[in-house]
Design a protein around this motif. Sequence first.
Motif, short mmCIF file in Angstrom:
data_model
loop_
_atom_site.label_atom_id
_atom_site.label_comp_id
_atom_site.label_asym_id
_atom_site.label_seq_id
_atom_site.Cartn_x
_atom_site.Cartn_y
_atom_site.Cartn_z
N ARG A 1 -47.90 12.86 -5.22
CA ARG A 1 -47.45 13.32 -6.68
C ARG A 1 -48.51 13.00 -7.49
NH1 ARG A 1 -42.83 10.21 -9.53
NH2 ARG A 1 -44.60 8.61 -9.57
N ARG B 1 -54.36 18.57 -10.87
CA ARG B 1 -54.06 19.39 -11.86
C ARG B 1 -55.03 19.15 -13.12
NH1 ARG B 1 -53.27 24.31 -12.02
NH2 ARG B 1 -51.50 24.05 -10.20
N TRP C 1 -43.25 17.94 1.35
CA TRP C 1 -43.43 17.47 -0.18
C TRP C 1 -44.53 18.37 -0.49
CZ3 TRP C 1 -39.83 15.21 -2.62
CH2 TRP C 1 -38.99 14.22 -2.03
N GLY D 1 -43.19 21.83 -0.70
CA GLY D 1 -42.24 22.15 -1.80
C GLY D 1 -42.83 21.91 -3.28
N HIS D 2 -43.92 21.23 -3.45
CA HIS D 2 -44.49 20.96 -4.61
C HIS D 2 -44.90 22.23 -5.40
CE1 HIS D 2 -46.39 19.04 -7.94
NE2 HIS D 2 -46.36 17.78 -7.41
N LEU D 3 -43.98 22.38 -6.56
CA LEU D 3 -44.31 23.68 -7.30
C LEU D 3 -45.75 23.52 -8.01
CD1 LEU D 3 -40.81 23.96 -8.90
CD2 LEU D 3 -41.51 25.21 -7.16
N ASP D 4 -46.32 22.56 -7.99
CA ASP D 4 -47.66 22.68 -8.68
C ASP D 4 -48.70 22.70 -7.89
OD1 ASP D 4 -48.94 22.78 -11.26
OD2 ASP D 4 -49.21 20.61 -11.69
N LYS E 1 -41.27 8.34 -17.78
CA LYS E 1 -41.08 7.01 -17.22
C LYS E 1 -41.29 6.04 -18.46
CE LYS E 1 -42.51 5.28 -12.97
NZ LYS E 1 -43.33 5.37 -11.94
N ASP F 1 -42.45 16.76 -20.10
CA ASP F 1 -42.43 15.87 -18.79
C ASP F 1 -41.00 15.48 -18.31
OD1 ASP F 1 -44.25 14.39 -17.03
OD2 ASP F 1 -43.04 12.66 -17.48
N GLN G 1 -39.16 16.35 -14.87
CA GLN G 1 -38.28 15.48 -13.99
C GLN G 1 -36.95 15.70 -13.80
OE1 GLN G 1 -40.34 13.35 -12.86
NE2 GLN G 1 -41.78 13.79 -14.12
N ARG H 1 -37.02 18.33 -11.23
CA ARG H 1 -37.22 17.45 -9.95
C ARG H 1 -35.78 17.06 -9.41
NH1 ARG H 1 -37.05 15.16 -6.02
NH2 ARG H 1 -37.89 12.92 -5.38
N TYR I 1 -41.11 18.61 -6.15
CA TYR I 1 -41.85 18.31 -7.48
C TYR I 1 -42.17 19.59 -8.21
CZ TYR I 1 -42.28 13.37 -5.99
OH TYR I 1 -42.13 12.10 -5.43
N SER I 2 -42.01 19.34 -9.46
CA SER I 2 -42.07 20.49 -10.41
C SER I 2 -43.62 20.50 -10.84
CB SER I 2 -41.27 20.57 -11.54
OG SER I 2 -41.33 21.81 -12.29
N GLY I 3 -44.12 21.50 -11.64
CA GLY I 3 -45.23 21.56 -12.20
C GLY I 3 -45.38 22.11 -13.79
N PRO I 4 -46.26 21.84 -14.40
CA PRO I 4 -46.58 22.54 -15.72
C PRO I 4 -46.41 24.15 -16.20
CG PRO I 4 -48.56 21.64 -15.19
CD PRO I 4 -47.50 21.41 -14.07
N TYR J 1 -43.87 25.65 -15.09
CA TYR J 1 -42.46 26.10 -15.10
C TYR J 1 -41.93 25.32 -16.37
CZ TYR J 1 -43.20 27.10 -10.49
OH TYR J 1 -43.46 27.68 -9.11
#
Lengths: 281, 307
Positions: free
Chosen positions: A50, A57, A219, A222-225, B252, B285, B289, B292, B298-301, B303
Amino acid sequence: MTGKIPIAKTYKLFIDGAFPRSESGRTFSVNNPEGELIANVSQASRKDFREAVRAARAAQLSWASRTAYNRGQILYRVAEMLESRKIEFVELLKSIGVNSRSATREVEDSIQRWVWYAGWSDKYSQVLGSVNPVSGPYFNFTVPEPTGVVGIIAPTEPSMLGLISRLVPAIVSGNTVVVVSEGQSSLTSVTIGEVLATSDVPAGVVNILTGDQKDLLPWMVGHLDLNAVDISGISPETDLTLLEETASNVKRVVSRQVNEESLELISDFLEMKTVWHPIGR
Amino acid sequence: MPTSTITFRETVSSIKVIPVDEVSLEARAASLATRSIKTTSKRAALHLAIRCMDLTTLEGADTPEKVASLCQKAKRPDPSNHGVPSVAAVCIYPEMVHHAVEATEGSNVKVASVAGAFPSGLSTIEARTADIADAVKRGADEIDIVLNRSAFLAGDEQRAFEEIVASKDACGKAHLKVILEVGELGSYDKIRQASVLAMAAGADFIKTSTGKIPQASSLPRVLCMAEAVRDFAQQTNISVGIKAAGGIRTAKQAWHYLVVIGETLGTEWLSPEMFRIGASSLLNDVLLQLNRLDSGSYSGPDYVTVD
């Protein structure tokens, strides 16, 4: 005092230009073919992955917005530094069981290949892009753009040429990468990381994780980024149904042989953007 | 200036300002930051962070449209998910207040305005109180002012105190948050003194920073302020809120602050009435989370919205 105390090296991960241990604290050991310990290596966890994607990114836009000449120069400089550390790489490959002649050949081929791809940095867009005829008062061009962040499962053998064959065509166009390396090939990957860390490649453009691809693959897919995965180095026992997940998040999946050297490998991680521009006053 | 009959010395003579032990304060803050939040409580912690958030834009380039889209996001942080609560308030410049009032109408989102020669506070007190009164008149529910650090650091505590008293008068019914700008105060002792001064002068909230200097909120600084709030509440029975702002970008970090506040002041402070986090990029952020937690990946910017 007689004799030297041997200092065994612990290979760390390479994330965002730094060499942290795994957040999990786990390590694995790499032995030579005789079964003797060569080194301990950090075993990356999903959280290290992660962090690596986050770093990649963050670095991507500024890497892609450098001029093609600048990216090319930076990559040439890496090749120069590989050249000056040739002996180290040959010794490293020998220690993991490659015979002397093949090791020398592999290191030389790797450097050649690095230069070959570096040379394409200011050329691929002319070759792959186009000006398209359209029936209307428009200029219509197609220009390649980098895909974004690419996850690479590096081939384990040949470890140096394998990684370089996947890594350089991805970064030359402005992608940033997260490499996952396994077993003995980890030593070569991290050593390439050490070369990158002292070169001009910006932090985060290349991130190298060592560990178990089986752990990290779910992982990754599945990671969207993560925009694309290169699974050229995936082990034959892997359950490929895992990759179905990439369809749900529209991730590109690429697999290639490493014994090629081709412009197609650069275009694997490019997106074609077509622009309509009106002509006239 | 309305002549204040109360003097700072009289007010605070009954309140003990104890010196701060820097080493143990930092050690305590560091140990609280290692507290793990288990997966089962994570969603609650993230929702609380959103409910306590002052979504902020304080830039010269702010436009009515930018404020309107910020308000939209404040009301409904994740358009695809009804379950995500709205934030506590939007924090903006006085000039933007009426746009924000319009855009948040009918929601629980409050409008907070910085006022009183933000971020330096170096104007005449008449100009500053007029600015505050104007923001209140435009419809601000909360006013964020700055402590006059120039007077405070020069030793003129009485003046810094009177200015807050006057600002409080100008606020009327609006809540007053006093920004101490802890990065400019130089030591934990000064942060503690400034906290007591602001609370004694009538602040409803004490706030760490303007977000305009690189040295902003940090965990030990907020812990220092939280301890001042705790002791003040014990000695005077007045509960003052805390707002952490500046440099808080990750989920966090946000829950580290929640832990510090919860452990120092008790769960009573873990609500938007008593605790706020001022931030602009934090919300995205936190949403990542939450994604997630919901999806398992894990997601990303890509989205979340681009602000």
